[in-house]
Design a protein around this motif. Structure first.
Motif, PDB file in Angstrom:
ATOM      1  N   UNK A 149     -24.644  30.582  19.810  1.00  0.00           N
ATOM      2  CA  UNK A 149     -23.994  29.384  20.327  1.00  0.00           C
ATOM      3  C   UNK A 149     -23.524  29.647  21.758  1.00  0.00           C
ATOM      4  N   UNK A 150     -24.147  28.908  22.694  1.00  0.00           N
ATOM      5  CA  UNK A 150     -23.835  29.081  24.109  1.00  0.00           C
ATOM      6  C   UNK A 150     -22.921  27.966  24.597  1.00  0.00           C
ATOM      7  N   UNK A 151     -21.918  28.340  25.348  1.00  0.00           N
ATOM      8  CA  UNK A 151     -21.134  27.332  26.059  1.00  0.00           C
ATOM      9  C   UNK A 151     -21.977  26.832  27.221  1.00  0.00           C
ATOM     10  N   UNK A 152     -22.078  25.523  27.429  1.00  0.00           N
ATOM     11  CA  UNK A 152     -22.842  25.010  28.574  1.00  0.00           C
ATOM     12  C   UNK A 152     -22.382  25.601  29.896  1.00  0.00           C
ATOM     13  N   UNK A 153     -21.115  25.973  29.987  1.00  0.00           N
ATOM     14  CA  UNK A 153     -20.617  26.553  31.233  1.00  0.00           C
ATOM     15  C   UNK A 153     -21.211  27.936  31.514  1.00  0.00           C
ATOM     16  N   UNK A 154     -21.769  28.588  30.477  1.00  0.00           N
ATOM     17  CA  UNK A 154     -22.423  29.889  30.673  1.00  0.00           C
ATOM     18  C   UNK A 154     -23.818  29.740  31.273  1.00  0.00           C
ATOM     19  N   UNK A 155     -24.424  28.578  31.091  1.00  0.00           N
ATOM     20  CA  UNK A 155     -25.822  28.378  31.486  1.00  0.00           C
ATOM     21  C   UNK A 155     -25.918  28.140  32.989  1.00  0.00           C
ATOM     22  N   UNK A 156     -26.800  28.875  33.651  1.00  0.00           N
ATOM     23  CA  UNK A 156     -27.010  28.676  35.085  1.00  0.00           C
ATOM     24  C   UNK A 156     -28.123  27.664  35.337  1.00  0.00           C
ATOM     25  N   UNK A 157     -29.233  27.804  34.618  1.00  0.00           N
ATOM     26  CA  UNK A 157     -30.315  26.821  34.723  1.00  0.00           C
ATOM     27  C   UNK A 157     -31.267  26.962  33.542  1.00  0.00           C
ATOM     28  N   UNK A 158     -32.133  25.953  33.383  1.00  0.00           N
ATOM     29  CA  UNK A 158     -33.169  25.947  32.358  1.00  0.00           C
ATOM     30  C   UNK A 158     -34.483  25.602  33.025  1.00  0.00           C
ATOM     31  N   UNK A 159     -35.570  26.117  32.488  1.00  0.00           N
ATOM     32  CA  UNK A 159     -36.873  25.720  33.001  1.00  0.00           C
ATOM     33  C   UNK A 159     -37.915  25.758  31.885  1.00  0.00           C
ATOM     34  N   UNK A 160     -38.943  24.960  32.067  1.00  0.00           N
ATOM     35  CA  UNK A 160     -40.007  24.859  31.068  1.00  0.00           C
ATOM     36  C   UNK A 160     -41.103  25.847  31.387  1.00  0.00           C
ATOM     37  N   UNK A 161     -41.540  26.591  30.377  1.00  0.00           N
ATOM     38  CA  UNK A 161     -42.618  27.562  30.532  1.00  0.00           C
ATOM     39  C   UNK A 161     -43.552  27.405  29.348  1.00  0.00           C
ATOM     40  N   UNK A 162     -44.751  26.856  29.629  1.00  0.00           N
ATOM     41  CA  UNK A 162     -45.713  26.548  28.580  1.00  0.00           C
ATOM     42  C   UNK A 162     -45.059  25.655  27.524  1.00  0.00           C
ATOM     43  N   UNK A 163     -44.918  26.119  26.281  1.00  0.00           N
ATOM     44  CA  UNK A 163     -44.367  25.261  25.233  1.00  0.00           C
ATOM     45  C   UNK A 163     -42.927  25.599  24.885  1.00  0.00           C
ATOM     46  N   UNK A 164     -42.260  26.327  25.733  1.00  0.00           N
ATOM     47  CA  UNK A 164     -40.876  26.703  25.481  1.00  0.00           C
ATOM     48  C   UNK A 164     -40.011  26.380  26.689  1.00  0.00           C
ATOM     49  N   UNK A 165     -38.723  26.209  26.424  1.00  0.00           N
ATOM     50  CA  UNK A 165     -37.751  26.062  27.508  1.00  0.00           C
ATOM     51  C   UNK A 165     -36.937  27.347  27.582  1.00  0.00           C
ATOM     52  N   UNK A 166     -36.866  27.918  28.760  1.00  0.00           N
ATOM     53  CA  UNK A 166     -36.117  29.150  28.977  1.00  0.00           C
ATOM     54  C   UNK A 166     -34.713  28.780  29.456  1.00  0.00           C
ATOM     55  N   UNK A 167     -33.714  29.235  28.737  1.00  0.00           N
ATOM     56  CA  UNK A 167     -32.318  28.950  29.056  1.00  0.00           C
ATOM     57  C   UNK A 167     -31.716  30.208  29.668  1.00  0.00           C
ATOM     58  N   UNK A 168     -31.298  30.131  30.926  1.00  0.00           N
ATOM     59  CA  UNK A 168     -30.826  31.306  31.656  1.00  0.00           C
ATOM     60  C   UNK A 168     -29.307  31.297  31.791  1.00  0.00           C
ATOM     61  N   UNK A 169     -28.692  32.404  31.385  1.00  0.00           N
ATOM     62  CA  UNK A 169     -27.285  32.638  31.686  1.00  0.00           C
ATOM     63  C   UNK A 169     -27.246  33.706  32.781  1.00  0.00           C
ATOM     64  N   UNK A 170     -26.078  34.144  33.141  1.00  0.00           N
ATOM     65  CA  UNK A 170     -25.958  35.147  34.201  1.00  0.00           C
ATOM     66  C   UNK A 170     -26.671  36.441  33.832  1.00  0.00           C
ATOM     67  N   UNK A 171     -26.622  36.796  32.553  1.00  0.00           N
ATOM     68  CA  UNK A 171     -27.129  38.109  32.135  1.00  0.00           C
ATOM     69  C   UNK A 171     -28.361  38.076  31.246  1.00  0.00           C
ATOM     70  N   UNK A 172     -28.664  36.903  30.650  1.00  0.00           N
ATOM     71  CA  UNK A 172     -29.733  36.888  29.648  1.00  0.00           C
ATOM     72  C   UNK A 172     -30.570  35.634  29.754  1.00  0.00           C
ATOM     73  N   UNK A 173     -31.683  35.645  29.009  1.00  0.00           N
ATOM     74  CA  UNK A 173     -32.518  34.468  28.851  1.00  0.00           C
ATOM     75  C   UNK A 173     -32.726  34.215  27.362  1.00  0.00           C
ATOM     76  N   UNK A 174     -32.727  32.930  26.991  1.00  0.00           N
ATOM     77  CA  UNK A 174     -32.975  32.537  25.620  1.00  0.00           C
ATOM     78  C   UNK A 174     -34.120  31.535  25.625  1.00  0.00           C
ATOM     79  N   UNK A 175     -34.844  31.462  24.513  1.00  0.00           N
ATOM     80  CA  UNK A 175     -35.991  30.557  24.419  1.00  0.00           C
ATOM     81  C   UNK A 175     -35.706  29.474  23.385  1.00  0.00           C
ATOM     82  N   UNK A 176     -36.058  28.245  23.754  1.00  0.00           N
ATOM     83  CA  UNK A 176     -35.852  27.117  22.848  1.00  0.00           C
ATOM     84  C   UNK A 176     -37.133  26.311  22.761  1.00  0.00           C
ATOM     85  N   UNK A 177     -37.394  25.714  21.609  1.00  0.00           N
ATOM     86  CA  UNK A 177     -38.578  24.877  21.435  1.00  0.00           C
ATOM     87  C   UNK A 177     -38.372  23.471  21.989  1.00  0.00           C
ATOM     88  N   UNK A 178     -37.119  23.060  22.083  1.00  0.00           N
ATOM     89  CA  UNK A 178     -36.835  21.711  22.566  1.00  0.00           C
ATOM     90  C   UNK A 178     -37.287  21.536  24.013  1.00  0.00           C
TER      91      UNK A 178
END
Length: 244
Positions: A149-178
């Protein structure tokens, strides 16, 4: 009192207008305040009614949908543009005239639902159930079989890569299908901005706006070396959102 989204439909085919009116009637937030069978008539109706959103066909005689969308940019109150067309080849051009979305005929009800949600998010209008994103809410993402569970305030940006959305925080990246479109709706109420069709940026994390080429820019966000593209169509709105 529930906020209504004033809507105009411009399409030279009566069947297309009727189908869209029927489908939009399922959403009580959407109020059809006018319709037109040509670009010229559409311009008259839009100037008179001052809608929040226009569903606009592209292939029309005389004034095309693209030409009408271009002319609307000179209005004091520019409506959101949703292109509703049978031709998929215009998608790139549609976003060049700052269209919010692009839906294909025959209309898919699930896609239209997504589009309505994006319109509501852009206009900051609550859904029919009266729910809106609350400060303190968290975004659920999967990570190695776990739910994080990420606080939106932790997220720096999101971008689409092929069929996944990459959610970037300061230190990590997470992958979402949405898709980004759905995540933009979920993040409504937080300071996120679509800089490009494939990027959504937390404006509170932006440190620099850097000129690139042909009127486009890039932004740098805190804690990241990557430079994020800003389509030239979004530069003006981005600066308005960022500057005092």
């Amino acid at each position: 009192m529930e906020t209504k989204i004033r809507t105009v439909i411009v399409d030279d085919e009566p069947h297309g207008r009727d189908e869209l009116k029927f489908l939009l009637s399922e959403y009580r937030e959407m109020e059809i305040v006018g319709e037109a069978e040509s670009g010229e008539k559409g311009l008259e109706v839009i100037i008179k009614k001052e809608p929040d959103v226009v569903f606009l066909d592209i292939e029309m005689p005389q004034m095309s949908g693209m030409e009408l969308a271009q002319s609307l940019k000179n209005m004091k109150k520019v409506p959101l543009i949703i292109f509703a067309t049978a031709y998929p080849d215009y998608a790139t051009k549609a976003f060049r005239v700052q269209a919010l979305d692009y839906i294909l005929k025959p209309f898919d009800e699930d896609q239209l639902k997504e589009t309505v949600e994006v319109v509501k998010a852009r206009l900051n209008i609550q859904g029919a159930a009266g729910r809106s994103v609350r400060r303190g809410s968290k975004l659920a993402v999967e990570d190695d079989g776990r739910i994080i569970y990420l606080s939106p305030n932790e997220i720096t940006y999101l971008f689409r890569e092929e069929r996944e959305t990459i959610i970037c925080t300061k230190d990590r990246q997470y992958r979402a299908k949405l898709p980004i479109k759905d995540l933009e709706v979920k993040l409504n109420g937080y300071p996120f901005f679509r800089t490009h069709k494939s990027y959504l940026v937390n404006l509170e994390k932006v440190e620099e706006l850097i000129p690139w080429f042909n009127g486009a820019y890039q932004v740098k966000v805190e804690g990241k070396k990557e430079e994020i593209p800003v389509s030239r169509n979004y530069v003006k709105e981005l600066r308005e959102r960022m500057e005092l």
